[in-house]
Design a protein around this motif. Structure first.
Motif, PDB file in Angstrom:
ATOM      1  N   ASP A 123      42.746  40.642  52.370  1.00  0.00           N
ATOM      2  CA  ASP A 123      44.047  40.007  52.136  1.00  0.00           C
ATOM      3  C   ASP A 123      43.932  38.541  51.759  1.00  0.00           C
ATOM      4  O   ASP A 123      44.781  38.007  51.055  1.00  0.00           O
ATOM      5  CB  ASP A 123      44.924  40.142  53.378  1.00  0.00           C
ATOM      6  CG  ASP A 123      45.344  41.581  53.618  1.00  0.00           C
ATOM      7  OD1 ASP A 123      45.325  42.358  52.637  1.00  0.00           O
ATOM      8  OD2 ASP A 123      45.685  41.903  54.761  1.00  0.00           O
ATOM      9  N   ASP A 124      42.875  37.868  52.229  1.00  0.00           N
ATOM     10  CA  ASP A 124      42.756  36.438  51.948  1.00  0.00           C
ATOM     11  C   ASP A 124      41.526  36.077  51.117  1.00  0.00           C
ATOM     12  O   ASP A 124      41.280  34.918  50.859  1.00  0.00           O
ATOM     13  CB  ASP A 124      42.743  35.643  53.251  1.00  0.00           C
ATOM     14  CG  ASP A 124      41.546  35.980  54.128  1.00  0.00           C
ATOM     15  OD1 ASP A 124      40.977  37.066  53.955  1.00  0.00           O
ATOM     16  OD2 ASP A 124      41.197  35.152  54.982  1.00  0.00           O
ATOM     17  N   ARG A 125      40.734  37.048  50.657  1.00  0.00           N
ATOM     18  CA  ARG A 125      39.546  36.767  49.855  1.00  0.00           C
ATOM     19  C   ARG A 125      39.612  37.475  48.500  1.00  0.00           C
ATOM     20  O   ARG A 125      40.087  38.596  48.393  1.00  0.00           O
ATOM     21  CB  ARG A 125      38.290  37.218  50.575  1.00  0.00           C
ATOM     22  CG  ARG A 125      37.865  36.255  51.638  1.00  0.00           C
ATOM     23  CD  ARG A 125      36.348  36.330  51.768  1.00  0.00           C
ATOM     24  NE  ARG A 125      35.794  35.237  52.526  1.00  0.00           N
ATOM     25  CZ  ARG A 125      35.534  34.028  52.046  1.00  0.00           C
ATOM     26  NH1 ARG A 125      35.789  33.751  50.808  1.00  0.00           N
ATOM     27  NH2 ARG A 125      35.016  33.094  52.785  1.00  0.00           N
ATOM     28  N   VAL A 126      39.085  36.779  47.473  1.00  0.00           N
ATOM     29  CA  VAL A 126      39.050  37.303  46.113  1.00  0.00           C
ATOM     30  C   VAL A 126      37.622  37.167  45.591  1.00  0.00           C
ATOM     31  O   VAL A 126      36.991  36.125  45.754  1.00  0.00           O
ATOM     32  CB  VAL A 126      40.022  36.524  45.200  1.00  0.00           C
ATOM     33  CG1 VAL A 126      39.898  36.965  43.771  1.00  0.00           C
ATOM     34  CG2 VAL A 126      41.435  36.681  45.674  1.00  0.00           C
ATOM     35  N   SER A 127      37.106  38.215  44.972  1.00  0.00           N
ATOM     36  CA  SER A 127      35.798  38.175  44.345  1.00  0.00           C
ATOM     37  C   SER A 127      35.963  37.670  42.916  1.00  0.00           C
ATOM     38  O   SER A 127      36.820  38.150  42.176  1.00  0.00           O
ATOM     39  CB  SER A 127      35.168  39.563  44.344  1.00  0.00           C
ATOM     40  OG  SER A 127      33.935  39.535  43.676  1.00  0.00           O
ATOM     41  N   VAL A 128      35.136  36.674  42.540  1.00  0.00           N
ATOM     42  CA  VAL A 128      35.222  36.094  41.201  1.00  0.00           C
ATOM     43  C   VAL A 128      33.868  36.169  40.511  1.00  0.00           C
ATOM     44  O   VAL A 128      32.829  36.241  41.161  1.00  0.00           O
ATOM     45  CB  VAL A 128      35.711  34.624  41.233  1.00  0.00           C
ATOM     46  CG1 VAL A 128      37.118  34.526  41.745  1.00  0.00           C
ATOM     47  CG2 VAL A 128      34.788  33.757  42.050  1.00  0.00           C
ATOM     48  N   SER A 129      33.888  36.155  39.197  1.00  0.00           N
ATOM     49  CA  SER A 129      32.691  36.138  38.372  1.00  0.00           C
ATOM     50  C   SER A 129      32.583  34.772  37.714  1.00  0.00           C
ATOM     51  O   SER A 129      33.487  34.353  37.001  1.00  0.00           O
ATOM     52  CB  SER A 129      32.781  37.229  37.314  1.00  0.00           C
ATOM     53  OG  SER A 129      31.697  37.142  36.439  1.00  0.00           O
ATOM     54  N   ILE A 130      31.462  34.084  37.987  1.00  0.00           N
ATOM     55  CA  ILE A 130      31.235  32.751  37.429  1.00  0.00           C
ATOM     56  C   ILE A 130      30.300  32.894  36.229  1.00  0.00           C
ATOM     57  O   ILE A 130      29.253  33.529  36.337  1.00  0.00           O
ATOM     58  CB  ILE A 130      30.621  31.817  38.488  1.00  0.00           C
ATOM     59  CG1 ILE A 130      31.578  31.687  39.676  1.00  0.00           C
ATOM     60  CG2 ILE A 130      30.300  30.461  37.904  1.00  0.00           C
ATOM     61  CD1 ILE A 130      31.008  30.932  40.847  1.00  0.00           C
ATOM     62  N   PRO A 131      30.666  32.316  35.068  1.00  0.00           N
ATOM     63  CA  PRO A 131      29.804  32.431  33.888  1.00  0.00           C
ATOM     64  C   PRO A 131      28.429  31.816  34.140  1.00  0.00           C
ATOM     65  O   PRO A 131      28.312  30.780  34.783  1.00  0.00           O
ATOM     66  CB  PRO A 131      30.542  31.640  32.814  1.00  0.00           C
ATOM     67  CG  PRO A 131      31.900  31.402  33.331  1.00  0.00           C
ATOM     68  CD  PRO A 131      31.860  31.551  34.809  1.00  0.00           C
ATOM     69  N   SER A 132      27.393  32.473  33.673  1.00  0.00           N
ATOM     70  CA  SER A 132      25.984  32.070  33.746  1.00  0.00           C
ATOM     71  C   SER A 132      25.456  31.989  35.175  1.00  0.00           C
ATOM     72  O   SER A 132      24.390  31.434  35.402  1.00  0.00           O
ATOM     73  CB  SER A 132      25.736  30.733  33.015  1.00  0.00           C
ATOM     74  OG  SER A 132      26.217  29.650  33.763  1.00  0.00           O
ATOM     75  N   TYR A 133      26.180  32.540  36.134  1.00  0.00           N
ATOM     76  CA  TYR A 133      25.719  32.628  37.520  1.00  0.00           C
ATOM     77  C   TYR A 133      25.595  34.106  37.826  1.00  0.00           C
ATOM     78  O   TYR A 133      26.568  34.832  37.815  1.00  0.00           O
ATOM     79  CB  TYR A 133      26.717  31.945  38.459  1.00  0.00           C
ATOM     80  CG  TYR A 133      26.307  31.927  39.920  1.00  0.00           C
ATOM     81  CD1 TYR A 133      25.179  31.240  40.331  1.00  0.00           C
ATOM     82  CD2 TYR A 133      27.059  32.585  40.877  1.00  0.00           C
ATOM     83  CE1 TYR A 133      24.819  31.202  41.661  1.00  0.00           C
ATOM     84  CE2 TYR A 133      26.706  32.552  42.208  1.00  0.00           C
ATOM     85  CZ  TYR A 133      25.577  31.862  42.588  1.00  0.00           C
ATOM     86  OH  TYR A 133      25.221  31.829  43.920  1.00  0.00           O
ATOM     87  N   GLY A 134      24.409  34.580  38.087  1.00  0.00           N
ATOM     88  CA  GLY A 134      24.141  36.002  38.166  1.00  0.00           C
ATOM     89  C   GLY A 134      24.585  36.699  39.435  1.00  0.00           C
ATOM     90  O   GLY A 134      24.333  37.881  39.590  1.00  0.00           O
ATOM     91  N   GLN A 135      25.229  36.005  40.356  1.00  0.00           N
ATOM     92  CA  GLN A 135      25.619  36.592  41.629  1.00  0.00           C
ATOM     93  C   GLN A 135      27.138  36.650  41.748  1.00  0.00           C
ATOM     94  O   GLN A 135      27.834  35.788  41.229  1.00  0.00           O
ATOM     95  CB  GLN A 135      25.066  35.752  42.790  1.00  0.00           C
ATOM     96  CG  GLN A 135      23.573  35.544  42.743  1.00  0.00           C
ATOM     97  CD  GLN A 135      22.821  36.831  42.966  1.00  0.00           C
ATOM     98  OE1 GLN A 135      23.220  37.666  43.756  1.00  0.00           O
ATOM     99  NE2 GLN A 135      21.732  37.000  42.247  1.00  0.00           N
ATOM    100  N   PRO A 136      27.672  37.649  42.461  1.00  0.00           N
ATOM    101  CA  PRO A 136      29.117  37.642  42.718  1.00  0.00           C
ATOM    102  C   PRO A 136      29.442  36.542  43.721  1.00  0.00           C
ATOM    103  O   PRO A 136      28.605  36.169  44.541  1.00  0.00           O
ATOM    104  CB  PRO A 136      29.392  39.029  43.295  1.00  0.00           C
ATOM    105  CG  PRO A 136      28.079  39.493  43.808  1.00  0.00           C
ATOM    106  CD  PRO A 136      27.025  38.844  42.973  1.00  0.00           C
TER     107      PRO A 136
END
Length: 101
Positions: free
Chosen positions: A23-36
């Motif tokens: 409910d309070d966390r979101v997974s994001v994708s950062i460009p050129s960073y290979g980890q979630p």
């Protein structure tokens, strides 16, 4: 080396929302960073594919890579960061050393 970016500067990275983890966390994708990466997000209006700006301070600069502190150190390519505010060291009113008497 990153042009115009120095250690201590505040920079922004544009990340893409992958999914809501809790409910309070979101997974994001950062460009050129290979980890979630997950961030705390109290709003419930964030949707998959939406862009979010993550702001942090620069802790290390390499030739083509910049390390930004986003709660944890994240190393990304220098062209994926955008300068938000440059670091200005405090001005000294008195000299560091006393004058010889």
């Amino acid at each position: 080396m990153a042009q115009g970016i120095n250690i201590g500067d505040e920079v922004a990275i544009t990340a893409t929302v992958r999914r809501r983890v809790t409910d309070d966390r979101v997974s994001v994708s950062i460009p050129s960073y290979g980890q979630p990466h997950s961030i705390v997000d109290q709003t419930t209006k964030v949707q998959k594919g939406q862009h979010i700006e993550l702001i942090g301070s620069v802790t290390h600069i390499d030739e083509n890579h910049v390390t930004v502190n986003l709660g944890i150190p994240v190393t990304v390519d220098a062209d994926t960061v955008r300068l938000v505010a440059p670091c200005k060291p405090p001005a000294r009113k008195a000299p560091l050393m006393d004058r010889a008497t």
